[in-house]
Motif scaffolding. Structure first.
Motif, mmCIF file in Angstrom:
data_model
loop_
_atom_site.group_PDB
_atom_site.id
_atom_site.type_symbol
_atom_site.label_atom_id
_atom_site.label_comp_id
_atom_site.label_asym_id
_atom_site.label_seq_id
_atom_site.Cartn_x
_atom_site.Cartn_y
_atom_site.Cartn_z
ATOM 1 N N PHE A 1369 -75.108 10.615 18.951
ATOM 2 C CA PHE A 1369 -73.716 10.648 18.497
ATOM 3 C C PHE A 1369 -73.123 9.247 18.652
ATOM 4 O O PHE A 1369 -73.275 8.600 19.677
ATOM 5 N N SER A 1370 -72.456 8.813 17.578
ATOM 6 C CA SER A 1370 -71.936 7.446 17.566
ATOM 7 C C SER A 1370 -70.846 7.283 18.631
ATOM 8 O O SER A 1370 -70.039 8.189 18.847
ATOM 9 N N LYS A 1371 -70.865 6.123 19.269
ATOM 10 C CA LYS A 1371 -69.870 5.821 20.312
ATOM 11 C C LYS A 1371 -68.999 4.672 19.816
ATOM 12 O O LYS A 1371 -69.489 3.712 19.246
ATOM 13 N N VAL A 1372 -67.699 4.794 20.085
ATOM 14 C CA VAL A 1372 -66.725 3.806 19.584
ATOM 15 C C VAL A 1372 -66.847 2.524 20.392
ATOM 16 O O VAL A 1372 -66.966 2.557 21.614
ATOM 17 N N VAL A 1373 -66.805 1.379 19.677
ATOM 18 C CA VAL A 1373 -66.814 0.060 20.324
ATOM 19 C C VAL A 1373 -65.701 -0.772 19.706
ATOM 20 O O VAL A 1373 -65.017 -0.340 18.777
ATOM 21 N N ASP A 1374 -65.532 -1.985 20.235
ATOM 22 C CA ASP A 1374 -64.478 -2.870 19.708
ATOM 23 C C ASP A 1374 -64.768 -3.208 18.246
ATOM 24 O O ASP A 1374 -65.928 -3.339 17.840
ATOM 25 N N GLU A 1375 -63.688 -3.392 17.493
ATOM 26 C CA GLU A 1375 -63.831 -3.652 16.058
ATOM 27 C C GLU A 1375 -64.516 -4.982 15.779
ATOM 28 O O GLU A 1375 -65.060 -5.187 14.699
ATOM 29 N N GLU A 1376 -64.525 -5.883 16.764
ATOM 30 C CA GLU A 1376 -65.132 -7.200 16.532
ATOM 31 C C GLU A 1376 -66.626 -7.075 16.213
ATOM 32 O O GLU A 1376 -67.200 -7.923 15.544
#
Length: 1647
Positions: A1369-1376
């Motif tokens: 399951f995809s995990k959220v990271v910084d948009e950079e």
């Protein structure tokens, strides 16, 4: 026909009219019949003849088109069909026999064609059977029709069908079709019930379902998708509000009125004037700055011509509605602040593009027959980019095929594979580890491998055509291999080096007589004795044919030579002198003239030779001693005579009879019985000519006839040269002597002509083009940039040609590449905030202030990375998504709180758990307002956790294959040399490493200080070939006479492993030996028995007086080696054939004096063939001494015996052995060889004998004794180099692999080393995190400051990371992390983060959201697609909130679309187990989804099985057949109308078992069937007897039992009667025949 058609098309009342017309028609018929009869009587006009016409003939005419004429036959015929005269028919009614027509010509094919109309709807065909099928299986057969017309294409007008039919038959007008079965709407199961619509009081709850398959082909529509029911919650404490504030949708965006805009503009200008007047700018620097700013703004405006941004306004209605949906006054909706009714917006602008440019030139500038078309392009540019529009810009580029211009176009370059010359044949020795010949590989011959290089070149540049005349002309230059298509030519092939055939010579002949060197030139008294041998095969190879043969002639100098001499053939009989009967006499010799070779010649040639004189002899008288004839001379004891050796020959004779006592000549003493003579008196000095090898071929300038290229013996040559060799005279065992010692006339030649092969210079291609320089735009592409070019040797130098001194590979540094252009969007300052015009705001607070929400725009331009200006098109192509052009803005009002912008977040110190903050401050008058100081509403500080930098690495995936370290890749220059590349040894295997942060998110491996792999050393074992010993010596030939075999062997030293070269076939007995068996031939006369003369007969009983009588005589028998000069030396007896050994002793009879004496028996005559016992053979003897008196006459000196097969008579026949195995040259490993077989002469008793026996018979022998054959070469498997590693199979994630492959360039053959199974290697790619953009969930529909109406819902977009696996399951990271990734979500570039939605008001009846699209479903029968295509469906169900508003509900909605990837589904009824008299029945789709509809109603199983009337009787129940039945243990008692009256208890019989102790129970008792039995388990079995069926009648088995009991009763009665009946007394005469039959019963139960 017209009447009938009209009748058929009449109105429905035509049936009544027909009834009225019927009598009238009858009258008319009768009257017409009468009239006709009257007319016939009056005038006899024949009406029985009719005109008949044939079909129209072909259209004939001179010109094509409508001017043709066609004819037909017209004749008169009787109504019965026979033809008659034309005059019998009425001439007035004669049809025309010709007409005008359209003559069709071939060129009309271009003008006329069939036009096919569309097929109309499928119409059902009337079914033959009137009964309709109970259920539709496949559909109904139908027919569909279309219109077909012949048209003139250019004018598009119809023409006659016959024109089109001339070229093509008329297509079908109708075809069968299928009307599928009606498909009703199919819906899913209902969802769970929703929550109650009200939290208190009486509300509604609903459940919905969606459409699974739409109705098709006339099927029934969908049922209601919604069900609702009333629900009760807790009673309401306060009365619920009846009214709701509802906002309507926003209107379209409008531009402010021009008048208002003008006023605003004028007002603004006045203010600016006043401001400028008050603050005049006098500073020149400030003026310059303003000027620059204006220029920049003007430039931005130019850039912004692509975006015509107009900010307008839009409005909406705000209303108050009650629960019934009716509008009410706003005052009923109690709310302090009403929603905004206006807002700023951006006017939508559609995309505007320029006109198309001119077409570009055709990409194909040349003519190519295989792909004649190229492409040409035209483009257009965007003039106005779309703003707010959902429609994207149209295509900006258009391509179309084009072809090069006619015949003027040059031919395209075509490319093909070219090959270099084959290298020389390279023989690889088999089992090289043990082969001692390895060091001398040049001597190897047989099968080998040769290689060549393949390169791609332009085939039609005509350069190579001059190669034959211009040797130094360069061949076509190599080009990129990708340009060549088609199969690549072989780079290896098998070849064969012919093996030299060694010279084989016959044995030496016997020494000849002393003869002149040249009999034609007889000079001097010196001669030579010669012996010769000849070449027995055809030698090849080496230094030219017979050059390697040993000398074939040896000479011994001798005196008194002669070329011809007399040779005695036989001695005549002894003729006594003076005609007496006995006494001294002479024997005359029979002679012939022979030459030096022993051949008989004309007697005249021997005239100079000494003629042999007659030989003195004695014919014995009756009393004389009798001696036998001399034996033949023995073979010479020495071949020559020297100081210590002297050649001698011996002959002997024996006493046959002794002399009488008186008067007879006595026998000589023993020494006189033997004679010795000298032989081979020549000295042991043998001379012969010895030749050296032929020298090098030297060009002979004197020979001019061979100055051009010539072929001699199939070889190409350019001139003729001369070869010389040294010839010397050699004395055997001494050395070189003077040439006079050898016969000069037999001296071998010292000079011979030879061929000079053509000189071949080195030929190389011209250089290829420089390889392209690597592009500098790729990331990580650092290091030296070089480009190279190469050329290929296509002909190696030979025979003194020019060497390949040219360089084959060149390299140079690339020029400094131009900077790669990368582009970026540059955003400019936001313009002022534009509000909704004050005239629209009017009564809203802040309207007069000029404050509130608005919208502002900004300019964006395109820049290069270095800041330089670029075209806006470049950024659209390379710079990613366009930044936002407008944004919402707020001009603060007096009452609003104002703050500074948020500061940047403070820095983190790297510790986990630390926080970072950002701040803002209150500005201006807001500082004094209390509400602005409320930190809950308006926070001045925000905190955020710092990111943690804790990482851990862990291995992922499997280990790679063992990979050998890659050597330095070298360019293959020129000709390739075949050789095994390194395939084994120490390598490394790799496992990928993944790096995770403390939240389990995948990050770059560099953060774990890892290069991405774990390395581990590994070993690829080297293949070891089979190892054998050297060959043993050959064994002796298995037969001493004729054909046999000889054997040699090798022993296994080491077996192969790890894919080494396998062993040859081993001996099946011990699996450790390899045999080679070859045929051999032994000369049958190689060893012979030699006998000496018989001894004197030794009389057993000696009569001393007469010395005669019977006795025994002996002789010596020896086995000797036979040579050309005769038997030479004594050898072991076992070498001679024991069956042929002559006798060593025999009985004999010594004649007495004066008796007859007979010579030895002569040889037997030959038996006549074929052998026959009736035939005979004879031998005879001659009388030597006549008897003294006639009474003792000589006996008959002839013996005869019958010819018996295999005793004294033999048949002979040739026998051919089997073919040998393929025999190679001693120096060959494989390749061409010879199979041989042997010819034997076999005697009829099976014994092999000398070939001369068969040859004497002249037997036919036409067998081929030699045959060429091939031994498969043991070729090792040859592999290509490993390809370079492929791109990673995954761009990111854990499972990516890189692959490299190799191919088999030469498959293994024979006993060569097999190919390895590993042709592909893989290793994991370095792990890279997978970043992508992902939408969040939509928020609930939010209506600001109102309860219902048009609102918005939003979602965010975030950057997520995963490891690429489906279960991660995809995990959220910084948009950079997603900055380098194009902003695409689920393949769509259009990012939608906000959309309008509708929030229903309380009491509204509305449609829920669309269901998701159903699975794609095909129209099928029995799992077979009918070809109507797939269909998908989605639906919206109705949601009701108030019952009284049902009449306001919209219709439920259904939407379908066609699809491609459909499947066939089946629907069948499912049923649960019965529970009492009911069960659940439902329809299920074949993929397990429960549905409503789809299953055939006629085959629906029952869900209820309750009986009517109900089963109220005790112990009864309702059966599956819906009939009342009794429980177990009870029997049914039925009434006359077959209904159950009562259930009666059945008596129980207990049958005891073996273990039952109460086995003597003889009573039965009734047991209640429903109560548990008191009988313990295993004690007995209970049978219930139920004689009556459910209908009250006796069951069938009752009748069977009754019938059986009756038969048994009759049998018992019969037996009793027979037993009790008195037997009759038997008659006395039968006593001896009949015996009473006794049956003994022993208590066996089976009896």
């Amino acid at each position: 026909m017209g009447l009938l058609r009209a009748g058929r098309l009449a109105s429905p009342s035509r049936g009544v009219l027909q009834l009225l017309w019927l009598p009238l028609l009858l009258l008319l018929l009768l009257s017409s019949g009468a009239c006709r009869a009257a007319a016939q009587g009056d005038t006899e006009v024949p009406t029985l003849y009719l005109w008949k016409t044939g079909p129209w003939g072909r259209c004939m005419g001179d010109d094509c088109g409508p001017g043709g004429i066609q004819t037909r036959a017209v004749w008169c015929a009787h109504v019965e069909g026979w033809t008659t005269l034309h005059t019998n028919c009425k001439q007035a009614g004669r049809p025309s026999n010709q007409q005008n027509c359209f003559k069709v010509c071939d060129w009309h094919k271009e003008l006329y064609d069939w036009r096919l109309g569309p097929w109309n709807q499928c119409q059902p065909v009337n079914s033959k059977s009137l009964e309709k099928a109970r259920e539709c299986v496949k559909g109904e057969e139908g027919i569909q029709v279309r219109e077909i017309t012949c048209i003139q294409k250019d004018k598009d007008i119809p023409a006659e069908d016959i024109i089109c039919e001339y070229f093509e038959p008329k297509p079908l007008l109708e075809q069968a079709c299928l009307i599928p079965c009606q498909q009703d709407c199919i819906v899913s199961e209902f969802s769970a019930w929703s929550e109650c619509s009200k939290t208190c009081g009486s509300g509604l709850q609903h459940r919905t379902r969606h459409v699974v398959a739409p109705p098709q082909f006339g099927g029934s529509g969908c049922p209601n998708l919604t069900e609702f029911q009333v629900c009760q919650s807790n009673p309401c404490e306060a009365e619920a509000s009846m009214y709701s504030l509802q906002v309507g949708p926003w209107s379209a965006c409008s531009v402010p009125h021009s008048r208002q805009a003008r006023q605003v503009r004028r007002r603004g200008k006045n203010k600016e004037r006043e401001r400028d007047r008050g603050k005049a700018v006098k500073d020149p620097e400030a003026r310059e700055l303003i000027k620059k700013k204006r220029n920049r703004n003007r430039q931005n405006r130019q850039e912004n011509r692509y975006w015509d941004i107009q900010i307008g306004y839009q409005t909406r209605d705000v209303t108050c509605t009650n629960k019934t949906g009716k509008a009410a006054d706003l005052s009923f909706c109690q709310q302090e602040k009403l929603p905004m009714t206006f807002q700023s917006c951006v006017i939508n602008k559609e995309c505007q593009v320029s006109e198309w440019s001119e077409w570009s030139p055709c990409s194909k500038t040349c003519h190519d027959a295989t792909s004649p078309t190229g492409t040409r392009v035209r483009t257009r540019t965007i003039r106005q980019f779309p703003i707010g529009s959902e429609n994207e810009c149209p295509e900006l580029e258009e391509k179309e095929p084009c072809s090069s211009q006619g015949d003027r176009a040059v031919l395209c370059a075509t490319y093909g594979w070219r090959t270099t010359e084959w290298t020389e044949c390279h023989v690889d020795p088999l089992l090289s580890q043990q082969d001692k010949r390895r060091a001398n590989q040049t001597a190897l011959c047989g099968g080998g491998v040769q290689t060549r290089e393949v390169y791609c070149t332009q085939t039609n540049d005509n350069q190579l055509s001059h190669l034959s005349t211009q040797k130094d002309k360069e061949a076509s230059k190599p080009v990129d291999s990708k340009l060549c298509s088609g199969p690549v030519p072989n780079t290896t092939q098998l070849c064969h080096i012919p093996c030299p055939v060694e010279c084989e010579v016959s044995p030496w002949s016997a020494w000849g007589p002393c003869t002149y060197e040249n009999c034609n030139d007889q000079q001097g008294r010196k001669g030579f004795k010669l012996r010769k041998r000849h070449i027995t095969n055809e030698p090849t190879g080496g230094s030219g044919a017979t050059g390697n043969c040993p000398h074939l002639l040896e000479a011994i100098p001798c005196e008194e030579p002669s070329c011809y001499d007399w040779k005695a053939v036989r001695l005549g009989d002894c003729e006594p002198d003076n005609g007496k009967d006995c006494g001294p006499g002479t024997q005359v010799q029979e002679v012939v003239c022979i030459n030096s070779d022993g051949e008989e010649v004309n007697r005249q040639l021997c005239r100079d030779a000494i003629f042999p004189i007659p030989v003195a002899c004695d014919a014995p008288c009756p009393k004389d001693c009798v001696l036998s004839a001399w034996s033949s001379w023995s073979s010479c004891s020495h071949t020559c005579s020297g100081k210590t050796t002297e050649g001698k020959q011996i002959r002997a004779r024996s006493i046959l009879a002794y002399a009488g006592e008186e008067g007879g000549i006595r026998c000589p003493n023993s020494s006189a019985l033997q004679e010795v003579r000298s032989c081979n008196e020549h000295p042991c000095t043998v001379y012969h000519w010895q030749t050296g090898p032929w020298g090098q071929c030297i060009e002979d300038t004197s020979v001019s006839s061979f100055n051009t290229t010539t072929t001699w013996n199939g070889e190409s040559s350019c001139s003729v040269g001369m070869q010389t060799r040294k010839v010397i005279c050699v004395r055997v065992n001494v050395g070189q002597v003077g040439p006079k010692k050898c016969p000069e006339s037999l001296r071998p030649e010292t000079v011979r002509p030879c061929l000079l092969p053509c000189r071949k210079d080195c030929i190389v291609t011209s250089y290829s083009d420089w390889t392209p320089c690597p592009s500098s735009c790729k990331e990580g592409d650092s290091g030296p940039r070089k480009q190279s070019r190469h050329r290929v040797i296509i002909q190696l130098p030979a025979n003194g040609g020019r060497d390949c001194s040219d360089q084959l590979y060149e390299e140079k540094a690339c020029e400094v590449p131009p900077m790669c252009h990368s582009y970026r969007w540059k955003t400019h300052k936001w313009r002022r905030c534009q509000l909704v015009p004050w005239s629209i705001q009017q009564d809203v607070p802040g309207a007069q202030e000029g404050c509130g929400p608005g919208r502002q725009a900004r300019a964006i331009t395109c820049r290069k990375q270095d800041g330089g200006q670029a075209s806006i098109q470049e950024c659209f192509q390379y710079a990613g998504p366009v930044p936002a052009l407008t944004q919402a803005c707020q001009i603060p009002c007096q009452d609003d709180c104002q703050f500074t912008s948020w500061s940047k977040f403070s820095s983190c110190n790297g510790d986990c758990g630390a926080v970072r903050t950002r701040k803002r401050a209150i500005v201006g008058k807001s500082k004094k307002k209390e509400k602005c100081k409320n930190s809950h509403l308006y926070p001045l500080i925000e905190t955020q956790y710092c990111p943690c930098d804790k990482y851990n690495a862990q291995p992922v995936g499997n280990w790679s294959d063992c990979i050998l370290p890659e050597g330095k890749a070298e360019m293959l220059l020129g000709m390739k040399v075949q050789g095994d590349s390194k395939e084994c040894g120490q390598g490394y295997r790799y496992q990928a490493m993944a790096c995770y942060d403390q939240n389990g998110r995948l990050v770059e491996t560099s953060r774990c200080n890892s290069h991405g792999y774990i390395e581990e050393a590994c070993i690829i074992p080297c293949p070891s070939d089979c190892k054998l010993s050297e060959w043993s010596n050959w064994s002796r030939c298995s037969k001493s006479c004729g054909s046999g075999v000889k054997v040699r062997s090798k022993w296994l030293r080491e077996k192969p492993y790890n894919g080494g070269r396998p062993c040859p076939k081993l001996d099946h007995v011990n699996q450790a030996q390899v045999y080679e068996v070859v045929p051999c031939h032994s000369d049958c006369n190689q060893y012979i028995w030699v006998t000496e003369p018989w001894s004197v007969c030794k009389v057993t009983f000696v009569n001393m007086r007469d010395n005669c009588g019977e006795g025994v005589q002996t002789r010596k028998v020896r086995c000797m080696q036979n040579t050309a000069d005769g038997p030479s030396e004594h050898v072991e007896d076992y070498l001679c054939d024991p069956e042929d050994m002559p006798l060593g002793s025999r009985e004999c009879k010594l004649p007495c004096p004066e008796d007859c004496v007979i010579s030895e028996w002569g040889p037997w005559t030959q038996c006549a063939l074929p052998c026959n016992p009736s035939g005979s053979r004879q031998r005879s003897a001659e009388p030597i001494r006549q008897p003294a008196d006639e009474g003792r006459a000589c006996p008959n000196a002839v013996e005869e015996e019958p010819c018996n097969l295999n005793k004294n008579c033999y048949h002979y026949d040739y026998n051919v052995t089997d073919w040998s195995t393929c025999q190679l040259s001693e120096k060959a490993v494989c390749g061409n060889g010879i199979k041989t077989r042997m010819l034997d002469c076999v005697r009829s008793d099976g014994k092999s004998v000398d070939l001369k026996y068969c040859e004497e018979l002249g037997l036919e022998k036409n067998w081929q004794m030699n045959m060429s054959c091939m031994v498969e070469c043991p070729l090792n498997c040859q592999l290509s180099e490993w390809s370079s590693w492929s791109e990673c199979s995954q761009t990111c994630g854990l499972t990516g692999k890189m692959i490299r492959r190799r191919t088999v360039t030469q498959p293994f053959q024979g006993d060569g080393r097999p190919c390895p199974s590993l042709m592909e290697q893989s290793k994991p790619c370095p792990v890279k995190p997978c970043y992508r953009w992902q939408y969040g969930q939509w928020s609930p529909c939010q209506v600001q400051e109102a309860q219902c109406g048009e609102g918005t819902r939003t979602r965010n977009i975030s950057c997520v990371v995963s490891d690429g696996s489906p279960d991660d399951f995809s995990k959220v990271v910084d948009e950079e992390f997603c900055t380098d990734i194009e902003l695409i979500v689920d393949g769509n570039k259009q990012i939608v983060l906000e959309e309008t939605c509708t929030q229903p008001c309380p009491g509204d009846c509305y449609l829920n959201e669309w269901s998701s699209w159903s699975l794609c479903q095909l129209t099928c029968v029995n799992g077979e697609d009918l070809g109507f295509g797939g269909i998908q469906v989605r639906s919206r169900a109705v949601i009701i909130q108030e019952l009284e508003n049902q009449h306001l509900c919209p219709e439920q909605m259904l939407e379908t679309m066609s699809c491609d990837d459909g499947q066939c589904y089946e629907y069948k009824w499912m049923a649960s187990a019965w529970k009492g008299s009911s069960r659940t029945v439902w329809c299920q789709r074949s993929d397990g989804v429960n549905v409503t509809g789809g299953c055939l109603v006629v085959s629906q199983p029952d869900a209820d099985r309750s009986c009517n009337p109900p089963c109220n009787q005790p112990h009864s129940y309702c059966s599956e057949m819906k009939a009342c039945r009794c429980e177990e243990g009870y029997t049914e008692v039925m009434s006359s109308n077959s209904t159950l009256e009562q259930c009666t208890l059945i008596p129980v019989v207990v049958i005891p078992t073996v273990e039952d102790k109460r086995g003597d129970v003889k009573t039965s008792r009734a047991v209640h069937p429903t109560q548990p039995s008191t009988n313990p388990a295993g004690r007995g079995r209970t049978w219930f007897l139920q004689p009556f069926g459910p209908d009250g009648r006796l069951k069938t088995w009752v009748y069977g039992v009754a019938a059986g009991a009756f038969v048994l009763l009759v049998f018992i009665v019969s037996m009793i009667y027979l037993a009790c009946k008195k037997p009759k007394k038997p008659q006395r005469r039968q006593n001896n025949r009949l015996k009473p039959l006794t049956l003994a019963y022993d208590g066996d139960a089976d009896m």
